[in-house]
Design an enzyme around this catalytic site. Structure first.
Site, PDB file in Angstrom:
ATOM      1  N   ASN A   1       0.870  -1.177   0.000  1.00  0.00           N
ATOM      2  CA  ASN A   1       0.000   0.000   0.000  1.00  0.00           C
ATOM      3  C   ASN A   1       0.908   1.228   0.000  1.00  0.00           C
ATOM      4  OD1 ASN A   1      -1.854   2.011   0.400  1.00  0.00           O
ATOM      5  ND2 ASN A   1      -2.378   1.453   2.511  1.00  0.00           N
ATOM      6  N   TRP A   2       1.079   1.804  -1.177  1.00  0.00           N
ATOM      7  CA  TRP A   2       1.993   2.949  -1.296  1.00  0.00           C
ATOM      8  C   TRP A   2       1.432   4.206  -0.652  1.00  0.00           C
ATOM      9  CZ3 TRP A   2       3.994   2.949  -7.105  1.00  0.00           C
ATOM     10  CH2 TRP A   2       4.833   1.840  -7.296  1.00  0.00           C
ATOM     11  N   LYS A   3       0.130   4.231  -0.368  1.00  0.00           N
ATOM     12  CA  LYS A   3      -0.537   5.434   0.150  1.00  0.00           C
ATOM     13  C   LYS A   3      -0.261   6.612  -0.799  1.00  0.00           C
ATOM     14  CE  LYS A   3      -0.086   3.507   4.711  1.00  0.00           C
ATOM     15  NZ  LYS A   3      -0.227   3.702   6.136  1.00  0.00           N
TER      16      LYS A   3
ATOM     17  N   HIS B   1      -9.673   1.131   4.451  1.00  0.00           N
ATOM     18  CA  HIS B   1      -8.440   1.362   5.216  1.00  0.00           C
ATOM     19  C   HIS B   1      -8.746   2.344   6.347  1.00  0.00           C
ATOM     20  CE1 HIS B   1      -4.400   2.635   6.244  1.00  0.00           C
ATOM     21  NE2 HIS B   1      -3.965   1.541   5.630  1.00  0.00           N
TER      22      HIS B   1
ATOM     23  N   GLU C   1      -7.219   4.796   7.428  1.00  0.00           N
ATOM     24  CA  GLU C   1      -6.996   6.212   7.079  1.00  0.00           C
ATOM     25  C   GLU C   1      -8.190   6.759   6.302  1.00  0.00           C
ATOM     26  OE1 GLU C   1      -3.131   5.664   5.303  1.00  0.00           O
ATOM     27  OE2 GLU C   1      -2.343   5.121   7.280  1.00  0.00           O
TER      28      GLU C   1
ATOM     29  N   GLU D   1      -5.892  -4.780  10.438  1.00  0.00           N
ATOM     30  CA  GLU D   1      -4.841  -3.789  10.669  1.00  0.00           C
ATOM     31  C   GLU D   1      -5.155  -2.997  11.936  1.00  0.00           C
ATOM     32  OE1 GLU D   1      -2.740  -2.594   6.831  1.00  0.00           O
ATOM     33  OE2 GLU D   1      -4.588  -1.461   6.892  1.00  0.00           O
TER      34      GLU D   1
ATOM     35  N   GLY E   1       2.034   2.323  10.842  1.00  0.00           N
ATOM     36  CA  GLY E   1       3.007   3.402  10.715  1.00  0.00           C
ATOM     37  C   GLY E   1       3.648   3.821  12.025  1.00  0.00           C
TER      38      GLY E   1
ATOM     39  N   SER F   1       2.987  -2.046  10.585  1.00  0.00           N
ATOM     40  CA  SER F   1       4.429  -2.082  10.850  1.00  0.00           C
ATOM     41  C   SER F   1       5.035  -3.457  10.599  1.00  0.00           C
ATOM     42  CB  SER F   1       4.730  -1.591  12.278  1.00  0.00           C
ATOM     43  OG  SER F   1       4.305  -0.245  12.422  1.00  0.00           O
TER      44      SER F   1
ATOM     45  N   GLY G   1       4.740   1.303   4.959  1.00  0.00           N
ATOM     46  CA  GLY G   1       6.082   1.894   4.871  1.00  0.00           C
ATOM     47  C   GLY G   1       7.117   0.980   4.226  1.00  0.00           C
TER      48      GLY G   1
HETATM   49  C1  PEP Z   1      -1.073   0.225   6.090  1.00  0.00           C
HETATM   50  O1  PEP Z   1      -1.286   1.414   6.113  1.00  0.00           O
HETATM   51  O2  PEP Z   1      -1.835  -0.526   5.459  1.00  0.00           O
HETATM   52  C2  PEP Z   1       0.093  -0.272   6.811  1.00  0.00           C
HETATM   53  C3  PEP Z   1       0.094  -1.514   7.174  1.00  0.00           C
HETATM   54  O3  PEP Z   1       1.097   0.636   7.060  1.00  0.00           O
HETATM   55  P1  PEP Z   1       2.496   0.311   7.791  1.00  0.00           P
HETATM   56  O4  PEP Z   1       3.015  -0.978   7.231  1.00  0.00           O
HETATM   57  O5  PEP Z   1       3.366   1.481   7.433  1.00  0.00           O
HETATM   58  O6  PEP Z   1       2.215   0.215   9.245  1.00  0.00           O
END
Ligand code: PEP
Length: 255
Positions: free
Chosen positions: A9-11, A97, A99, A169, A175, A215, A237
């Protein structure tokens, strides 16, 4: 046997040239993926046709979108429909998601409509769920996540559910560098599978892929993916660095 998947997931990161470079780095070194061990790269909308062209003919490394409209078409300025995504060569779409739920006020009713749009337009839906820290601290994460799943996807038929992947998640792990322990991940993934079994039966529950996100990195991926109910990961990330993402793909393939 259910699919294992690692999804990037590049966001809202990477210019077109940076994205193209990263995809080429991944393709140059990616271990062999198969129908049961897949990779998804979910890019910003403007990258999708470029990434789809780069991945054309590469089996089992798929392009994904990070969102789609809850509406079919029409006067919805700034929105992108699931039909447009399909036409652009997209195979997966991330829905719900945290976010999107948090910053853009996407509620369960809207997410249920987005899931419909994705499925009706031939996309595989990665449906995200996960609790905030205060819910985890109160110990009520199972009820919270179970409710998100019921409200978001229980209107689907068993046939439609075959094209759904769940991503658990925990918001407190996204993050933050703070990962759920493998015991915490396994416990709630098993719970999610039971929730699916209660509604759709044991075969559907055994067949659905449940990814962990939060993470996840090259150091913890192998332990997380070794859990019997963790079928891969949704990676934020660490998906922006080819060496890290490739190491996570290898952990999935070897799990
Ligand atoms: C995400 O936003 O889907 C995610 C898992 O982010 P991160 O790996 O940066 O925690």
């Amino acid at each position: 046997m259910r699919k294992k998947i690692v999804a990037a997931n590049w966001k809202m990161n990477l210019t077109l040239s940076e994205g193209s470079f990263l995809v080429n780095e991944i393709l140059a070194a990616a271990p062999a993926v198969t129908a049961s061990r897949q990779v998804v790269i979910a890019t910003p909308f403007v990258h999708l046709t470029q990434t789809a062209a780069q991945l054309e003919g590469i089996g089992h490394i798929h392009v994904g979108a990070q969102n789609c409209s809850s509406e079919k078409a029409g006067a919805y300025t700034g929105e992108v429909s699931a039909a447009m995504l399909n036409d652009a060569g997209v195979q997966y779409v991330i829905i719900g998601h945290s976010e999107r739920r948090g910053y853009f006020n996407e509620d369960s009713a809207m997410l249920a409509k987005k899931a419909n749009q994705g499925l009706e337009n031939g996309l595989q839906v990665i449906f995200c769920c996960g609790e905030p820290l205060e819910i985890r601290d109160a110990g009520t994460q199972n009820d919270y996540v179970g409710q998100q799943i019921k409200e978001g996807i229980f209107h689907l038929t068993a046939e439609q559910l075959k094209n759904v992947v769940i991503a658990y998640e925990p918001i407190w792990a996204i993050g933050t560098g703070r990962t759920a322990t493998s015991a915490q991940a396994q416990e709630i993934h098993a719970y999610i599978r039971n929730v699916i079994a209660a509604q759709y039966g044991n075969d559907a529950a055994a067949g659905i892929s449940i990814l962990y996100g939060g993470s996840c990195n090259p150091t913890n991926a192998a332990e997380l993916f070794a859990c019997p109910d963790v079928d891969g990961g949704l990676i934020g990330g660490a998906s922006l660095k080819a060496d890290q993402f490739l190491a996570i793909i290898s952990a999935m393939i070897n799990s």
